[in-house]
Design an enzyme around this catalytic site. Structure first.
Site, PDB file in Angstrom:
ATOM      1  N   TYR A  53       0.847  -1.213   0.000  1.00 17.44           N
ATOM      2  CA  TYR A  53       0.000   0.000   0.000  1.00 17.44           C
ATOM      3  C   TYR A  53       0.875   1.252   0.000  1.00 17.44           C
ATOM      4  O   TYR A  53       0.400   2.341  -0.289  1.00 17.44           O
ATOM      5  CB  TYR A  53      -0.956   0.031   1.199  1.00 17.44           C
ATOM      6  CG  TYR A  53      -1.970  -1.107   1.255  1.00 17.44           C
ATOM      7  CD1 TYR A  53      -2.129  -1.979   0.187  1.00 17.44           C
ATOM      8  CD2 TYR A  53      -2.773  -1.292   2.377  1.00 17.44           C
ATOM      9  CE1 TYR A  53      -3.036  -3.018   0.241  1.00 17.44           C
ATOM     10  CE2 TYR A  53      -3.697  -2.327   2.440  1.00 17.44           C
ATOM     11  CZ  TYR A  53      -3.821  -3.193   1.373  1.00 17.44           C
ATOM     12  OH  TYR A  53      -4.729  -4.219   1.433  1.00 17.44           O
ATOM     13  N   HIS A 111       0.054 -11.861   1.407  1.00 21.04           N
ATOM     14  CA  HIS A 111      -0.962 -11.031   0.740  1.00 21.04           C
ATOM     15  C   HIS A 111      -1.790 -11.816  -0.284  1.00 21.04           C
ATOM     16  O   HIS A 111      -2.978 -11.538  -0.474  1.00 21.04           O
ATOM     17  CB  HIS A 111      -0.289  -9.823   0.070  1.00 21.04           C
ATOM     18  CG  HIS A 111      -1.184  -8.630  -0.066  1.00 21.04           C
ATOM     19  ND1 HIS A 111      -0.778  -7.347   0.167  1.00 21.04           N
ATOM     20  CD2 HIS A 111      -2.485  -8.522  -0.402  1.00 21.04           C
ATOM     21  CE1 HIS A 111      -1.784  -6.510  -0.022  1.00 21.04           C
ATOM     22  NE2 HIS A 111      -2.834  -7.207  -0.378  1.00 21.04           N
TER      23      HIS A 111
HETATM   24  N1  NAP Z   1      -5.914  -8.419   1.084  1.00 19.91           N
HETATM   25  C1  NAP Z   1      -6.268  -7.862  -0.046  1.00 19.91           C
HETATM   26  O1  NAP Z   1      -5.885  -8.310  -1.139  1.00 19.91           O
HETATM   27  C2  NAP Z   1      -7.153  -6.662  -0.004  1.00 19.91           C
HETATM   28  C3  NAP Z   1      -7.754  -6.202  -1.186  1.00 19.91           C
HETATM   29  C4  NAP Z   1      -8.612  -5.104  -1.091  1.00 19.91           C
HETATM   30  C5  NAP Z   1      -8.834  -4.512   0.137  1.00 19.91           C
HETATM   31  N2  NAP Z   1      -8.201  -4.962   1.282  1.00 19.91           N
HETATM   32  C6  NAP Z   1      -8.405  -4.341   2.620  1.00 19.91           C
HETATM   33  O2  NAP Z   1      -9.801  -4.064   2.801  1.00 19.91           O
HETATM   34  C7  NAP Z   1      -9.960  -2.661   3.000  1.00 19.91           C
HETATM   35  C8  NAP Z   1     -11.316  -2.174   2.473  1.00 19.91           C
HETATM   36  O3  NAP Z   1     -11.521  -2.497   1.133  1.00 19.91           O
HETATM   37  P1  NAP Z   1     -11.556  -1.392  -0.025  1.00 19.91           P
HETATM   38  O4  NAP Z   1     -10.436  -0.465   0.183  1.00 19.91           O
HETATM   39  O5  NAP Z   1     -11.685  -2.144  -1.292  1.00 19.91           O
HETATM   40  O6  NAP Z   1     -12.865  -0.547   0.193  1.00 19.91           O
HETATM   41  P2  NAP Z   1     -14.301  -0.585   0.898  1.00 19.91           P
HETATM   42  O7  NAP Z   1     -14.134  -0.434   2.365  1.00 19.91           O
HETATM   43  O8  NAP Z   1     -15.090  -1.736   0.379  1.00 19.91           O
HETATM   44  O9  NAP Z   1     -14.903   0.766   0.278  1.00 19.91           O
HETATM   45  C9  NAP Z   1     -14.212   1.994   0.384  1.00 19.91           C
HETATM   46  C10 NAP Z   1     -14.942   3.056  -0.432  1.00 19.91           C
HETATM   47  O10 NAP Z   1     -16.208   3.326   0.168  1.00 19.91           O
HETATM   48  C11 NAP Z   1     -16.280   4.708   0.509  1.00 19.91           C
HETATM   49  N3  NAP Z   1     -16.968   4.784   1.799  1.00 19.91           N
HETATM   50  C12 NAP Z   1     -16.545   4.290   2.982  1.00 19.91           C
HETATM   51  N4  NAP Z   1     -17.451   4.534   3.949  1.00 19.91           N
HETATM   52  C13 NAP Z   1     -18.469   5.208   3.357  1.00 19.91           C
HETATM   53  C14 NAP Z   1     -19.670   5.742   3.852  1.00 19.91           C
HETATM   54  N5  NAP Z   1     -20.009   5.625   5.152  1.00 19.91           N
HETATM   55  N6  NAP Z   1     -20.507   6.367   2.983  1.00 19.91           N
HETATM   56  C15 NAP Z   1     -20.163   6.480   1.672  1.00 19.91           C
HETATM   57  N7  NAP Z   1     -19.021   6.003   1.154  1.00 19.91           N
HETATM   58  C16 NAP Z   1     -18.172   5.366   2.000  1.00 19.91           C
HETATM   59  C17 NAP Z   1     -14.847   5.189   0.604  1.00 19.91           C
HETATM   60  O11 NAP Z   1     -14.811   6.573   0.345  1.00 19.91           O
HETATM   61  P3  NAP Z   1     -13.704   7.595   0.945  1.00 19.91           P
HETATM   62  O12 NAP Z   1     -12.383   6.889   0.943  1.00 19.91           O
HETATM   63  O13 NAP Z   1     -13.779   8.736   0.000  1.00 19.91           O
HETATM   64  O14 NAP Z   1     -14.118   8.005   2.335  1.00 19.91           O
HETATM   65  C18 NAP Z   1     -14.201   4.368  -0.488  1.00 19.91           C
HETATM   66  O15 NAP Z   1     -14.456   4.929  -1.758  1.00 19.91           O
HETATM   67  C19 NAP Z   1      -8.759  -2.084   2.264  1.00 19.91           C
HETATM   68  O16 NAP Z   1      -8.534  -0.746   2.567  1.00 19.91           O
HETATM   69  C20 NAP Z   1      -7.666  -3.024   2.707  1.00 19.91           C
HETATM   70  O17 NAP Z   1      -7.258  -2.722   4.020  1.00 19.91           O
HETATM   71  C21 NAP Z   1      -7.384  -6.041   1.213  1.00 19.91           C
END
Ligand code: NAP
Length: 282
Positions: A53, A111
């Site tokens: 990241y 990962h």
């Molecule tokens: N291990 C892996 O391969 C892997 C892959 C993907 C993700 N991850 C982990 O999982 C975490 C979450 O997944 P993700 O990053 O894909 O995203 P997510 O949590 O599914 O969605 C994030 C998105 O939703 C928006 N959002 C969040 N809360 C909101 C709310 N209350 N109202 C409206 N919009 C909202 C955020 O906007 P803003 O940012 O503009 O606030 C962002 O655009 C990652 O950050 C990471 O730590 C791991």
């Protein structure tokens, strides 16, 4: 105890706060620093980051400056998916610790079972050897728990058959309509906790009208309903947000989705049909 600090016991008896703060795609520097600081001030006690990241340094600075004692924050990071040579593992782990400015991690994950550009290729032997390095890190006390991410049932089975420590978690893509039942049931049968990444489908499910209609039953937003759904499924959501309003909104999860609505959500098709998935999952 709040919904953020309530814990789940991992298979090695350590406690993990049942909601984590995701940091993927939060730019390094002030944005990541402020987001993590705000999350900690808002009450999150579990931060999910990764070497790739590129924001571990800012995450670590925010942890330090938050004033929250280190032993009250659960910190996860990940070995890059591309590292399949066991001899490189310890250096990446040490670099992660140095980036974060910490002397131990709470959870260290592989990962992915394959380098991203080769998703779906089997790397069984390499994963076994890499996992044995994680076992050494775990046994040294430098990581309180070890686990995997993006592993399917085959990849998990390979580790169970060839190594000693059972992964504490498998972090997989998991949201309404995409709950990866084969992996989830294999993990449950072996005491491996599912951590739900992209619980909001990286934002892709926020405008889903069917989800919004059920959220209206509880006077909550689609994101709050989606996170509560994951909790009630027994998985651990990792919502990511950079906006302070979103960070705060995602802490308001003290409501209960009825059995009927859980069944309706379980029966839904992929709530974010445009979202891409790993080829070995689904
Ligand atoms: N291990 C892996 O391969 C892997 C892959 C993907 C993700 N991850 C982990 O999982 C975490 C979450 O997944 P993700 O990053 O894909 O995203 P997510 O949590 O599914 O969605 C994030 C998105 O939703 C928006 N959002 C969040 N809360 C909101 C709310 N209350 N109202 C409206 N919009 C909202 C955020 O906007 P803003 O940012 O503009 O606030 C962002 O655009 C990652 O950050 C990471 O730590 C791991």
């Amino acid at each position: 105890m709040t919904v953020l600090t309530k814990t789940i016991k991992l298979n090695n008896d350590i406690l993990i706060p049942q909601v984590g703060f995701g940091t993927w795609q939060i730019p390094d520097g002030d944005v990541a620093y402020q987001a993590v600081l705000t999350a900690l001030k808002t009450g999150y006690r579990h931060i999910d980051t990764a070497y790739v990241y590129g924001n571990e340094k800012s995450v670590g600075r925010a942890i330090k400056d938050s004033g929250v004692p280190r032993n009250e924050i659960f910190v996860t990071s990940k070995l890059p998916a591309e590292v399949k040579d066991a001899r490189e593992v310890r250096d990446y782990f040490d670099q992660t610790l140095a980036n974060l400015g910490l002397d131990y991690l709470d959870l260290y994950l592989i990962h992915a079972p394959w380098p991203w550009r080769e998703a779906g290729t089997r790397y069984d032997k390499e994963n076994t050897a890499v996992w044995q390095q994680l076992e050494e890190i775990y046994e040294s006390g430098a990581a309180r728990a070890i686990g995997v991410s993006n592993f399917d049932a085959h990849d998990l089975e390979n580790l169970l058959a060839t190594t000693t420590v059972v992964p504490a978690v498998d972090q997989i893509q998991y949201y309404i309509g995409f709950t990866e039942p084969k992996i989830s049931s294999f993990a449950a049968a072996h005491g491996i906790l599912i951590e739900a990444y992209s619980p909001l489908a990286t934002g892709g499910l926020l405008d889903n009208q069917d989800v919004a209609a059920i959220a209206a039953h509880y006077d909550v937003s689609t994101s709050q309903l989606a996170l509560r759904y994951v909790l009630q499924k027994g998985a651990l959501p990792l919502p990511k947000a950079t906006s302070e309003a979103h960070i705060v909104a995602n802490t308001k999860l003290d409501f209960t989705i009825s059995d009927g609505d859980m069944a309706a959500l379980d029966a839904m098709p992929d709530a974010a049909p445009g979202k891409s998935h790993n080829s070995t999952q689904g």
